[in-house]
Design an enzyme around this catalytic site. Structure first.
Site, PDB file in Angstrom:
ATOM      1  N   ASP A   1      -4.166  -4.732   5.838  1.00 20.95           N
ATOM      2  CA  ASP A   1      -4.547  -5.655   4.769  1.00 20.95           C
ATOM      3  C   ASP A   1      -3.375  -6.597   4.463  1.00 20.95           C
ATOM      4  O   ASP A   1      -2.215  -6.199   4.522  1.00 20.95           O
ATOM      5  CB  ASP A   1      -4.932  -4.847   3.522  1.00 20.95           C
ATOM      6  CG  ASP A   1      -5.664  -5.697   2.496  1.00 20.95           C
ATOM      7  OD1 ASP A   1      -6.143  -6.781   2.853  1.00 20.95           O
ATOM      8  OD2 ASP A   1      -5.757  -5.249   1.332  1.00 20.95           O
TER       9      ASP A   1
ATOM     10  N   SER B   1       0.855  -1.183   0.000  1.00 16.69           N
ATOM     11  CA  SER B   1       0.000   0.000   0.000  1.00 16.69           C
ATOM     12  C   SER B   1       0.895   1.239   0.000  1.00 16.69           C
ATOM     13  O   SER B   1       1.725   1.380  -0.899  1.00 16.69           O
ATOM     14  CB  SER B   1      -0.927  -0.077   1.221  1.00 16.69           C
ATOM     15  OG  SER B   1      -1.763   1.029   1.289  1.00 16.69           O
TER      16      SER B   1
ATOM     17  N   HIS C   1      -2.686  -1.028  -3.195  1.00 17.09           N
ATOM     18  CA  HIS C   1      -3.756  -0.044  -2.960  1.00 17.09           C
ATOM     19  C   HIS C   1      -3.363   1.246  -3.651  1.00 17.09           C
ATOM     20  O   HIS C   1      -2.217   1.661  -3.585  1.00 17.09           O
ATOM     21  CB  HIS C   1      -3.917   0.249  -1.473  1.00 17.09           C
ATOM     22  CG  HIS C   1      -4.299  -0.940  -0.666  1.00 17.09           C
ATOM     23  ND1 HIS C   1      -4.116  -0.984   0.682  1.00 17.09           N
ATOM     24  CD2 HIS C   1      -4.858  -2.126  -1.010  1.00 17.09           C
ATOM     25  CE1 HIS C   1      -4.539  -2.144   1.148  1.00 17.09           C
ATOM     26  NE2 HIS C   1      -4.987  -2.860   0.140  1.00 17.09           N
TER      27      HIS C   1
END
Ligand SMILES: C[S@@+](CC[C@H](N)C(=O)[O-])C[C@H]1O[C@@H](n2cnc3c(N)ncnc32)[C@H](O)[C@@H]1O
Lengths: 192, 297
Positions: free
Chosen positions: A136, A15, A42
């Site tokens: 995540d 991310s 992401h």
């Protein structure tokens, strides 16, 4: 090397800081890497949403593509999850896209990719969690390990954002904690 | 000889066969049994849904209903009819947005509506309408093109709870900003406020936008042609289907559309594997807008 030391597919999740990390990691992969590399990064609401493929393609020695739904997972290709969709692997090693609810506030979510890939590739899967500012990937990595896959985590000290690797280590643990260069070496070794 | 011909009694050891290599996980076996149970007991057939995401949804449903395994969920669903609406809702993914992928609605505005304008009466089928996000989107688009009074929209889904919500035209206020941005990016003539008002924690759309909408339950797996349409919008529904079911539904769309009618799919959908899709010609590939029949010379 025996089969146990080999992986036939690679999944990567990241991310915050992911673009830079991916550029350096993919850039260090061997050009003839046999395995497919499947990536969830992401994306912010900024331009890198659209340009991520090009930016990664500049760095990687193999083609970088957003997979079409229903298409085959292909060796020696970096498959990048498109923005706004979860990316999953079906049992016949084809891609599936879904617009199911966000997971960990994210779509695509790393957990979704990792869990589906773990079910398909089991002990033949290599999974890596890199830099990121949320949790995540942790549950996904746990699923990978539960099926005997090989789990790598970027060293939190090196990561631009250390929350994601730390969460992964706490929830799933890892077979090795490595720098980006170390992760690239390991992938090169295991996917000849 | 005779002794040899006598069937050998199976010994205990014979039952202890080695498990086959690569046997499926218990979860995957239970998922298949769940699908079978739902079909046998309730007539809902999910056997042609792509498994990877279906499995996630069924696992989430198991947790939400306090079942420890999918197997436990199955026996409850099979025995308890009251659970069925919950199951259908959980399988259905009514996740949507108004003007999702704004360039698609720009393209509809610029490339499709001007052609539809030549018809005295326009039928539009919106298949898989979720909670109505795209129904109100379409109504606004048609209103701004000055076509709405000539249109009939059939908005269908197999999820009754979602349909009931679609009929209300109420959405959480937390979505309002995204919808408003999408609307402008899609080339809206006003601001979205023009069509709705905010109240406490929700926004409510003008009921006049529904004046030409018929909401109905229609299951793409089992139901057939019910109208003749000039435009079908079915976005992000077929992505959940395996190739054979996707092909069946594209056949249904072909049989529903008038010659030269339009089909608009979700922005990432691919119809390369469908036989029935051969009769659709791409009008705007990026926007996934197709036209039925050969391109006119
Ligand atoms: C992800 S939503 C898509 C909503 C909207 N079209 C969009 O793109 O934003 C998928 C919808 O398809 C519906 N659906 C799934 N299977 C269906 C079926 N067999 N028949 C009718 N509708 C179905 C679901 O109930 C859900 O509302």
């Amino acid at each position: 090397m025996n089969d146990r030391g080999r992986s036939s597919a690679v999944v990567i999740g990241c991310s915050t800081g992911g673009l830079k990390a991916l550029r350096s990691l993919l850039g260090a992969l061997r050009a003839d890497l046999a395995a497919p590399v499947i990536v969830v990064c992401h994306r912010g609401s900024t331009d890198d949403r659209e340009h991520l493929v090009e930016l990664l393609a500049q760095a990687a020695p193999m083609p970088v593509q957003e997979p079409d739904e229903r298409s085959r997972v292909r060796p020696n290709v970096v498959h990048l999850a498109p923005s706004g969709y979860h990316l999953l692997i079906e049992a016949d090693e084809t891609f599936m896209l879904s617009v199911d609810a966000r997971v960990n506030f994210s779509r695509p979510a790393i957990d979704v990719l990792f869990e589906s890939a773990a079910a398909v590739y089991r002990e033949r899967l290599l999974a890596a969690v890199l830099t990121g500012a949320n949790d995540d990937g942790a549950i996904g990595l746990k699923a990978v390990r539960a099926r005997g896959g090989h789990a790598l985590v970027q060293s939190p000290e090196e990561a631009e954002a250390d929350r994601m690797p730390r969460a992964a280590l706490q929830v799933a643990g890892a077979d090795a904690v490595l720098t980006l260069a170390g992760i690239a070496d390991r992938i090169n070794q295991r996917c000849p | 000889m005779a002794a040899n011909a006598r069937p050998r009694m199976p010994t205990l050891a014979a039952h202890h066969r080695e498990p086959p290599l690569n046997r499926p996980d218990p979860d995957d076996v239970e998922l298949e049994l769940f699908i079978r149970g739902l079909q046998l007991r309730h007539g809902y057939d999910f056997s042609q849904y792509a498994r990877a995401s279906l499995k996630r949804r069924v696992q989430a449903l198991a947790i939400a209903t306090g079942s420890r395994t999918i197997g436990e969920l199955t026996s409850r669903v099979v025995r308890d009819d009251v659970l069925l609406p919950t199951v259908v809702s959980a399988m259905s993914v009514p996740v949507s947005e108004m003007f999702r992928d704004p360039p698609v609605f720009r393209a509809l505005r610029a490339e499709v509506l001007p052609i539809l304008a030549s018809y005295p009466h326009i039928n539009i089928w919106q298949a898989g309408c979720a909670r109505g996000e795209e129904v109100y989107t379409l109504a606004i688009l048609l209103e701004e093109a000055g076509l709405y009074d000539r249109c009939q929209i059939f908005a269908t889904d197999f999820n009754d709870a979602a349909l009931a919500q679609a009929q209300e035209g109420i959405f959480p206020v937390t979505e309002a900003r995204q919808y408003a941005e999408n609307y402008l990016a899609a080339g809206g003539a006003h601001t979205l406020n023009h069509y709705c008002h905010a109240k406490y924690d929700h926004i409510k759309f003008d009921s006049a936008l529904r004046r030409n909408v018929t909401f109905a339950n229609h299951n793409l797996v089992a139901d057939g042609v019910f109208c003749e349409a000039h435009l079908i919008l079915c976005r992000n529904v077929l992505i959940y289907f395996t190739n054979p079911l996707q092909d069946r539904v594209l056949g249904l769309f072909r049989n529903t559309l008038v010659r030269g009618g339009f089909l608009c799919l979700g922005s990432k959908e691919s119809i390369d594997y469908s036989e029935n899709a051969r009769e659709f010609v791409a009008l705007n590939r990026r926007a996934r807008i197709y036209r039925l029949g050969a391109p006119s010379a």
